[in-house]
Motif scaffolding. Structure first.
Motif, PDB file in Angstrom:
ATOM      1  N   SER A 256     -19.390  -2.610  30.908  1.00  0.00           N
ATOM      2  CA  SER A 256     -18.472  -3.641  30.412  1.00  0.00           C
ATOM      3  C   SER A 256     -17.031  -3.129  30.410  1.00  0.00           C
ATOM      4  O   SER A 256     -16.100  -3.842  30.794  1.00  0.00           O
ATOM      5  CB  SER A 256     -18.877  -4.077  29.002  1.00  0.00           C
ATOM      6  OG  SER A 256     -20.136  -4.716  29.017  1.00  0.00           O
ATOM      7  N   GLN A 257     -16.835  -1.886  29.975  1.00  0.00           N
ATOM      8  CA  GLN A 257     -15.498  -1.308  29.921  1.00  0.00           C
ATOM      9  C   GLN A 257     -14.916  -1.101  31.312  1.00  0.00           C
ATOM     10  O   GLN A 257     -13.712  -1.293  31.538  1.00  0.00           O
ATOM     11  CB  GLN A 257     -15.540   0.020  29.162  1.00  0.00           C
ATOM     12  CG  GLN A 257     -15.860  -0.122  27.677  1.00  0.00           C
ATOM     13  CD  GLN A 257     -16.223   1.200  27.028  1.00  0.00           C
ATOM     14  OE1 GLN A 257     -16.076   2.270  27.630  1.00  0.00           O
ATOM     15  NE2 GLN A 257     -16.703   1.145  25.796  1.00  0.00           N
ATOM     16  N   LEU A 258     -15.760  -0.706  32.265  1.00  0.00           N
ATOM     17  CA  LEU A 258     -15.286  -0.450  33.628  1.00  0.00           C
ATOM     18  C   LEU A 258     -14.740  -1.708  34.291  1.00  0.00           C
ATOM     19  O   LEU A 258     -13.754  -1.641  35.040  1.00  0.00           O
ATOM     20  CB  LEU A 258     -16.417   0.131  34.479  1.00  0.00           C
ATOM     21  CG  LEU A 258     -16.667   1.631  34.374  1.00  0.00           C
ATOM     22  CD1 LEU A 258     -17.924   2.013  35.146  1.00  0.00           C
ATOM     23  CD2 LEU A 258     -15.476   2.414  34.902  1.00  0.00           C
ATOM     24  N   THR A 259     -15.369  -2.850  34.043  1.00  0.00           N
ATOM     25  CA  THR A 259     -14.879  -4.087  34.663  1.00  0.00           C
ATOM     26  C   THR A 259     -13.454  -4.389  34.224  1.00  0.00           C
ATOM     27  O   THR A 259     -12.681  -4.980  34.982  1.00  0.00           O
ATOM     28  CB  THR A 259     -15.793  -5.277  34.307  1.00  0.00           C
ATOM     29  OG1 THR A 259     -15.876  -5.409  32.882  1.00  0.00           O
ATOM     30  CG2 THR A 259     -17.192  -5.090  34.883  1.00  0.00           C
ATOM     31  N   ILE A 260     -13.097  -3.969  33.012  1.00  0.00           N
ATOM     32  CA  ILE A 260     -11.739  -4.187  32.501  1.00  0.00           C
ATOM     33  C   ILE A 260     -10.789  -3.087  32.982  1.00  0.00           C
ATOM     34  O   ILE A 260      -9.683  -3.361  33.457  1.00  0.00           O
ATOM     35  CB  ILE A 260     -11.729  -4.243  30.958  1.00  0.00           C
ATOM     36  CG1 ILE A 260     -12.672  -5.337  30.454  1.00  0.00           C
ATOM     37  CG2 ILE A 260     -10.311  -4.463  30.440  1.00  0.00           C
ATOM     38  CD1 ILE A 260     -12.292  -6.731  30.885  1.00  0.00           C
ATOM     39  N   SER A 261     -11.211  -1.829  32.843  1.00  0.00           N
ATOM     40  CA  SER A 261     -10.318  -0.713  33.177  1.00  0.00           C
ATOM     41  C   SER A 261      -9.966  -0.677  34.659  1.00  0.00           C
ATOM     42  O   SER A 261      -8.820  -0.358  35.026  1.00  0.00           O
ATOM     43  CB  SER A 261     -10.952   0.614  32.755  1.00  0.00           C
ATOM     44  OG  SER A 261     -12.174   0.838  33.416  1.00  0.00           O
ATOM     45  N   LEU A 262     -10.906  -1.016  35.532  1.00  0.00           N
ATOM     46  CA  LEU A 262     -10.607  -1.035  36.967  1.00  0.00           C
ATOM     47  C   LEU A 262      -9.594  -2.120  37.288  1.00  0.00           C
ATOM     48  O   LEU A 262      -8.709  -1.935  38.153  1.00  0.00           O
ATOM     49  CB  LEU A 262     -11.885  -1.242  37.778  1.00  0.00           C
ATOM     50  CG  LEU A 262     -12.890  -0.084  37.762  1.00  0.00           C
ATOM     51  CD1 LEU A 262     -14.141  -0.442  38.559  1.00  0.00           C
ATOM     52  CD2 LEU A 262     -12.253   1.183  38.330  1.00  0.00           C
ATOM     53  N   SER A 263      -9.684  -3.246  36.601  1.00  0.00           N
ATOM     54  CA  SER A 263      -8.709  -4.319  36.789  1.00  0.00           C
ATOM     55  C   SER A 263      -7.324  -3.855  36.344  1.00  0.00           C
ATOM     56  O   SER A 263      -6.318  -4.117  37.015  1.00  0.00           O
ATOM     57  CB  SER A 263      -9.130  -5.563  36.004  1.00  0.00           C
ATOM     58  OG  SER A 263      -8.159  -6.586  36.111  1.00  0.00           O
ATOM     59  N   GLN A 264      -7.261  -3.143  35.235  1.00  0.00           N
ATOM     60  CA  GLN A 264      -5.978  -2.662  34.727  1.00  0.00           C
ATOM     61  C   GLN A 264      -5.334  -1.655  35.682  1.00  0.00           C
ATOM     62  O   GLN A 264      -4.119  -1.682  35.893  1.00  0.00           O
ATOM     63  CB  GLN A 264      -6.185  -2.032  33.341  1.00  0.00           C
ATOM     64  CG  GLN A 264      -6.567  -3.036  32.267  1.00  0.00           C
ATOM     65  CD  GLN A 264      -6.940  -2.381  30.954  1.00  0.00           C
ATOM     66  OE1 GLN A 264      -7.225  -1.170  30.905  1.00  0.00           O
ATOM     67  NE2 GLN A 264      -6.945  -3.145  29.872  1.00  0.00           N
ATOM     68  N   ILE A 265      -6.152  -0.778  36.251  1.00  0.00           N
ATOM     69  CA  ILE A 265      -5.611   0.218  37.190  1.00  0.00           C
ATOM     70  C   ILE A 265      -5.058  -0.468  38.439  1.00  0.00           C
ATOM     71  O   ILE A 265      -3.956  -0.145  38.904  1.00  0.00           O
ATOM     72  CB  ILE A 265      -6.704   1.237  37.581  1.00  0.00           C
ATOM     73  CG1 ILE A 265      -7.117   2.067  36.364  1.00  0.00           C
ATOM     74  CG2 ILE A 265      -6.197   2.162  38.688  1.00  0.00           C
ATOM     75  CD1 ILE A 265      -8.308   2.970  36.615  1.00  0.00           C
TER      76      ILE A 265
END
Length: 272
Positions: A169-178
């Protein structure tokens, strides 16, 4: 002055036996030292994610409800086709321009540029593409329903599975932010690569932990999740080979969409 000749006395030393004795002494000392070190082997305990050290508490039986919360992402769709070859052609043309070029198969072959966790963010990029690049993109929502699993097993096993859900769940957000930071120029390519490397280390460590803890029991929920983590790691490894920030941004967007859609399929596979 005359030199008187006389008898020369030669004293013989038994040098051969002394050498042999010295060699025997050295050999004996060597054997003694070797025996000592072999007997006192150093106890090296190397940390390994494959063989976690479990306490009694970790191995205690546990039963709990684990939830993978639902989500909604707004993807920018560049086109939709009835045949995959047309979709691949369009995807390739946009990947060099920083878009994901991810092909999402649902009713048709949809070519997606990126995904955002809010409608406002997606609409802002949609407007920029239209005004600055003449690209018309359609807002396409990707929904994942919440899934709740009631599981029983060792406490360590359930902790690992819960951590894997949280990480995905966190990766789907953090990759978008990067990827957004790269597009906006607020993050350098080197910083993005460092962030990806950190994400990969976490993914690999957690996946190794899952595989180790569940190596005796094969659960569909675990094996599918492990495969998804491995696929994400491979996508990020491929992204790290990018030769420019534009291509890196494209690869990160692709990795994020692959994970979002993979989680959607994962939930559907476990839903009765």
């Amino acid at each position: 002055m005359p030199v008187r000749s006389g008898k020369i006395k030669i004293k013989r030393y038994r040098t051969g036996r002394n050498k042999i004795g010295l060699l025997l002494l050295i050999l004996l000392l060597s054997i003694t030292l070797l025996w000592f070190f072999l007997r006192k082997k150093p106890d090296l305990k190397l940390p390994s994610f494959l063989t976690p050290s479990l306490t009694r508490e970790d191995m205690a039986a546990d039963s709990r409800v684990i939830t993978l919360p639902g989500s909604r992402f707004f993807a920018l769709q560049l086109g939709a086709f009835s045949d995959v070859e047309s979709a691949k052609a369009l995807a390739a043309s946009y990947q060099n321009r920083g878009a994901a070029g991810y092909i999402y198969e649902k009713d048709s072959f949809r070519v997606l540029a990126a995904a955002y966790d809010s409608r406002e963010s997606a609409q802002a990029v949609q407007q920029q593409l239209s005004q600055n690049h003449g690209v018309d993109a359609y807002l396409f929502p990707i929904d994942r329903t919440e899934i709740t699993l009631r599981l029983s097993g060792q406490k360590a096993q359930l902790n690992a599975l819960s951590d894997a859900f949280d990480l995905c769940s966190q990766l789907t957000i953090s990759l978008s932010q990067i990827s957004q930071s790269l597009d906006q120029g607020t993050m350098a390519m080197e910083e993005a690569l460092t962030a990806l490397s950190s994400q990969q280390e976490t993914i690999r460590a957690l996946n190794a932990r899952l595989l180790s803890l569940f190596k005796k029991e094969k659960h569909e929920a675990v094996t599918r999740l492990s495969s998804l983590l491995q696929e994400t790691d491979q996508c990020l490894a491929q992204a790290a080979k990018a030769s420019s920030s534009t291509k890196l941004g494209s690869a990160i967007k692709y990795s994020q969409l692959s994970l979002i859609c993979g989680l959607e399929s994962y939930v559907l596979s476990l839903t009765p």
